[in-house]
Design an enzyme around this catalytic site. Structure first.
Site, mmCIF file in Angstrom:
data_model
loop_
_atom_site.group_PDB
_atom_site.id
_atom_site.type_symbol
_atom_site.label_atom_id
_atom_site.label_comp_id
_atom_site.label_asym_id
_atom_site.label_seq_id
_atom_site.Cartn_x
_atom_site.Cartn_y
_atom_site.Cartn_z
ATOM 1 N N SER A 1 55.388 44.390 40.797
ATOM 2 C CA SER A 1 56.508 45.326 40.699
ATOM 3 C C SER A 1 57.067 45.647 42.084
ATOM 4 O O SER A 1 58.260 45.906 42.226
ATOM 5 C CB SER A 1 56.091 46.605 39.970
ATOM 6 O OG SER A 1 55.058 47.266 40.662
ATOM 7 N N GLY B 1 42.182 22.927 22.795
ATOM 8 C CA GLY B 1 42.406 23.949 21.774
ATOM 9 C C GLY B 1 41.202 24.072 20.860
ATOM 10 O O GLY B 1 40.328 23.205 20.864
ATOM 11 N N LYS C 1 51.162 34.915 39.936
ATOM 12 C CA LYS C 1 51.024 35.960 40.959
ATOM 13 C C LYS C 1 51.091 35.405 42.377
ATOM 14 O O LYS C 1 51.763 35.950 43.236
ATOM 15 C CB LYS C 1 49.713 36.730 40.762
ATOM 16 C CG LYS C 1 49.659 38.036 41.544
ATOM 17 C CD LYS C 1 48.347 38.744 41.376
ATOM 18 C CE LYS C 1 48.254 39.741 40.278
ATOM 19 N NZ LYS C 1 49.222 40.787 40.125
ATOM 20 N N CYS D 1 40.979 17.183 26.320
ATOM 21 C CA CYS D 1 40.063 17.704 25.304
ATOM 22 C C CYS D 1 40.673 17.546 23.904
ATOM 23 O O CYS D 1 40.831 16.428 23.442
ATOM 24 C CB CYS D 1 39.701 19.159 25.634
ATOM 25 S SG CYS D 1 38.195 19.680 24.814
ATOM 26 N N TYR D 2 41.072 18.632 23.231
ATOM 27 C CA TYR D 2 41.685 18.486 21.899
ATOM 28 C C TYR D 2 42.912 17.562 21.988
ATOM 29 O O TYR D 2 43.168 16.762 21.079
ATOM 30 C CB TYR D 2 42.098 19.869 21.378
ATOM 31 C CG TYR D 2 42.773 19.842 20.027
ATOM 32 C CD1 TYR D 2 42.058 19.521 18.885
ATOM 33 C CD2 TYR D 2 44.131 20.145 19.896
ATOM 34 C CE1 TYR D 2 42.676 19.495 17.636
ATOM 35 C CE2 TYR D 2 44.755 20.123 18.658
ATOM 36 C CZ TYR D 2 44.015 19.797 17.530
ATOM 37 O OH TYR D 2 44.632 19.774 16.295
ATOM 38 N N SER E 1 54.350 50.226 40.187
ATOM 39 C CA SER E 1 52.967 50.721 40.139
ATOM 40 C C SER E 1 52.304 50.670 41.515
ATOM 41 O O SER E 1 51.191 51.139 41.673
ATOM 42 C CB SER E 1 52.163 49.841 39.187
ATOM 43 O OG SER E 1 52.065 48.529 39.736
ATOM 44 N N GLY E 2 52.989 50.045 42.493
ATOM 45 C CA GLY E 2 52.351 49.825 43.796
ATOM 46 C C GLY E 2 51.650 48.481 43.835
ATOM 47 O O GLY E 2 51.152 48.059 44.874
ATOM 48 N N GLY E 3 51.565 47.796 42.687
ATOM 49 C CA GLY E 3 50.969 46.455 42.646
ATOM 50 C C GLY E 3 51.952 45.417 43.179
ATOM 51 O O GLY E 3 53.134 45.711 43.396
ATOM 52 N N VAL E 4 51.425 44.213 43.371
ATOM 53 C CA VAL E 4 52.217 43.155 44.009
ATOM 54 C C VAL E 4 53.502 42.848 43.216
ATOM 55 O O VAL E 4 54.602 42.825 43.772
ATOM 56 C CB VAL E 4 51.375 41.854 44.102
ATOM 57 C CG1 VAL E 4 52.181 40.732 44.734
ATOM 58 C CG2 VAL E 4 50.097 42.103 44.869
ATOM 59 N N GLU F 1 41.760 20.846 34.970
ATOM 60 C CA GLU F 1 42.428 22.045 35.495
ATOM 61 C C GLU F 1 41.442 23.113 35.960
ATOM 62 O O GLU F 1 41.827 24.099 36.574
ATOM 63 C CB GLU F 1 43.384 22.615 34.437
ATOM 64 C CG GLU F 1 42.734 23.228 33.192
ATOM 65 C CD GLU F 1 42.371 22.222 32.100
ATOM 66 O OE1 GLU F 1 42.183 21.037 32.436
ATOM 67 O OE2 GLU F 1 42.228 22.619 30.933
#
Ligand code: XMP
Length: 519
Positions: A233, A57, A375, A84-85, A228-231, A177
């Site tokens: 939706s 962070g 995704k 880290c933080y 929308s035609g995207g993966v 990560e």
């Protein structure tokens, strides 16, 4: 939400740009992970956690108001990994000292690693005495608490890895990560083993669970699903039809004039093929282009497109209000987390984020079956539902579409030029079987004109840039090493076929420091 995945690792978010990646990497390993706010977050109801990660962070532990480790975490007795933080919080809590760094260390570093005397040695199986890691920090450890061992140092002698002498608590100054940490995944797997966490997260098996969620949420209602035609939706609408039947799902596609070439026809045909019977297409190009007239500033364009979309969608929903009870969306986990901004009500903010803010008096409730998934996990569900690769494997496309790829003013003429150039690039990628080798590819139209020569004539036309990146999540990206011959072929085809472009360049910027889109 997920009836089966009520257990996993809890990631406490302290605001790092990489927090989502921590959860994603665990899930890739087969370990379910949930993110909550680092300071104020609560364990989700019914969620059993086997271990806790404290993320990085931007705060310094000594800042007034810096976020701390909640007491319940320290009392839990579960393994804790501070990154880290997160590591600096552990150091401070157990009585060590963190000092403000004089310069920010950012990039690859080497860590000399030795855990032979640590009771946590088993966690580090597979690591070598010298590891390449990704650093991104300002502060570092000045003195360790007595109860910790130093088990890794950078070549500049920055404390890079620490382990508690008797408890299952450890800290990493670097980011396991991030892909650039060569054995980062191995380290996260080691932590999962320390937590005795089974590798049992299989997103493809989540179909049943997502369907039950849809059935329970919608009951006997009727869903208006934005597509929308995207993966995301596409998989969501298919799942809803499977769960509720054709009569209770209406898909709604808005053509905003900022889509790729032939997109409306292609998406309509694909959705019909997929068995989506009730599809409404709203032709709203004029409304969007009118709203964008004269606007060149990218953030302003985004706001206008988001608002116009919300207004158009609202007008449809209002006109057909009596038919629908629910609004369906392909919202993903990153959208939820990124919109939540540390502890604000994620659900409320997300509604606004996705559709630009539909008014509450519409009376539609939300149904978002993928709000806990990434995704690539949704892609696996899509394949499970029998959705063809050509739809599930499509490159991501931004919500504001060509609005952020036509730099400068967005006009129909410039969108048409970009559509043609983009189609040449994408068609070539497909025909040369390179499409699936890149994570995302597209063309950007620049607001710059250059001189060229065609035949015997001088030309004075626009420049376009080809962008192609490799990535696993869009959060970081590398430049696709497309064959040079391929690039020159695409460039000459664009200049030959697309009236309005006389020069093509290839973008060789990684993310960070660049972004994927140009805007
Ligand atoms: P950047 O440009 O931030 O993009 O590196 C990362 C990924 O996100 C996509 N992108 C969007 N996707 N709505 C979306 O659904 C948006 O407003 C949006 N903006 C960027 C981008 O195409 C890339 O895949």
């Amino acid at each position: 939400m997920f009836h089966k995945f009520s257990h996993g690792i809890l990631v406490l978010d302290y605001g790092s740009q990489y927090t989502l990646l921590i959860a994603r990497k665990f899930r890739e390993l087969g370990v379910y992970a949930e993110i909550i706010d680092g300071a104020k977050g609560k364990v989700p109801d019914g969620f059993e956690y086997t271990g806790i990660v404290l993320s990085g962070g931007p705060d310094s532990v000594s800042d007034v108001g810096a976020r701390k480790i909640p007491q319940w975490v320290l009392d839990s007795g579960k393994p804790i990994l501070g990154i880290c933080y997160g590591m600096q919080l552990l150091v401070e809590h157990f009585g060590g000292k963190v000092r403000a760094g004089t310069h920010r260390e950012y990039g690859n570093s080497k860590v000399r690693f030795d855990a032979k005397n640590s009771h946590l040695e088993g966690m580090f199986n597979g690591l070598s005495p010298s590891e390449v890691v990704w650093m991104s920090h300002g502060d570092d450890v000045a003195s360790l608490p007595d109860c910790f061992d130093k088990i890794g140092l950078t070549t500049d002698n920055v404390v890079a890895m620490i382990a508690h002498k008797s408890e299952p608590i450890l800290g990493l100054q670097f980011h396991p990560e991030v892909e650039h940490t060569t054995n980062g995944k191995q380290l996260l797997l080691g932590f999962a083993k320390l937590c005795k966490h089974p590798l049992d997260w299989q997103p493809g098996e989540m179909v049943e669970s997502c369907m039950s969620y849809v059935k329970e949420t919608v009951g006997s209602g009727h869903v208006l699903m934005g597509v929308s035609g995207g993966v995301d939706s596409t998989v969501a609408v298919k799942l809803m039809v499977e769960a509720l039947g054709h009569d209770r799902v209406t898909a709604c596609f808005v053509d905003n004039g900022l889509l790729r070439k032939n997109e409306k026809q292609w998406v309509s045909a694909q959705l019909t093929e997929l068995g989506i019977k009730d599809l409404v297409v709203l032709d709203r190009e004029e409304a969007f282009l009118n709203a964008l007239r004269g606007v060149t500033e990218p953030e302003q364009k985004r706001k206008i497109i988001g608002n116009t979309f919300a207004r158009e969608f609202e007008a449809y929903a209002r006109a057909h209000k009596s038919e629908f009870t629910h609004l369906g969306q392909g919202t993903l986990y990153p959208d939820v987390i990124e919109s939540a901004k540390h502890g604000a009500g994620a659900q409320v903010i997300k509604t606004h984020h996705n559709v630009g803010g539909l008014p509450a008096d519409l009376g539609l409730k939300l149904v978002e079956p993928f709000r806990h998934l990434f995704k690539d996990e949704v892609r696996k569900i899509g394949l499970q539902l029998g959705i063809p690769e050509i739809l599930v494997g499509r490159h991501p496309f931004p919500g504001p579409g060509l609005g952020v790829r036509v730099l400068g003013e967005v006009t129909k003429e410039r969108c048409d030029i970009l559509r043609e150039a983009d189609a040449v690039f994408i068609d070539r990628l497909r025909s040369e079987k390179l499409y699936d080798d890149v994570w995302q590819a597209f063309v950007v139209l620049l607001p710059v004109k250059t001189v060229g020569v065609m035949g015997d004539n001088r030309t004075y036309q626009s420049v376009c840039a080809l962008r192609a990146v490799c990535s696993s999540d869009g959060m970081t990206a590398d430049v696709s090493r497309l064959p040079f011959e391929f690039l020159t072929t695409v460039a000459s085809e664009i200049v030959r076929k697309v009236h309005g472009i006389n020069r093509v360049v290839y973008d060789i910027t990684t993310k960070p420091p660049g972004t994927i889109e140009w805007e």
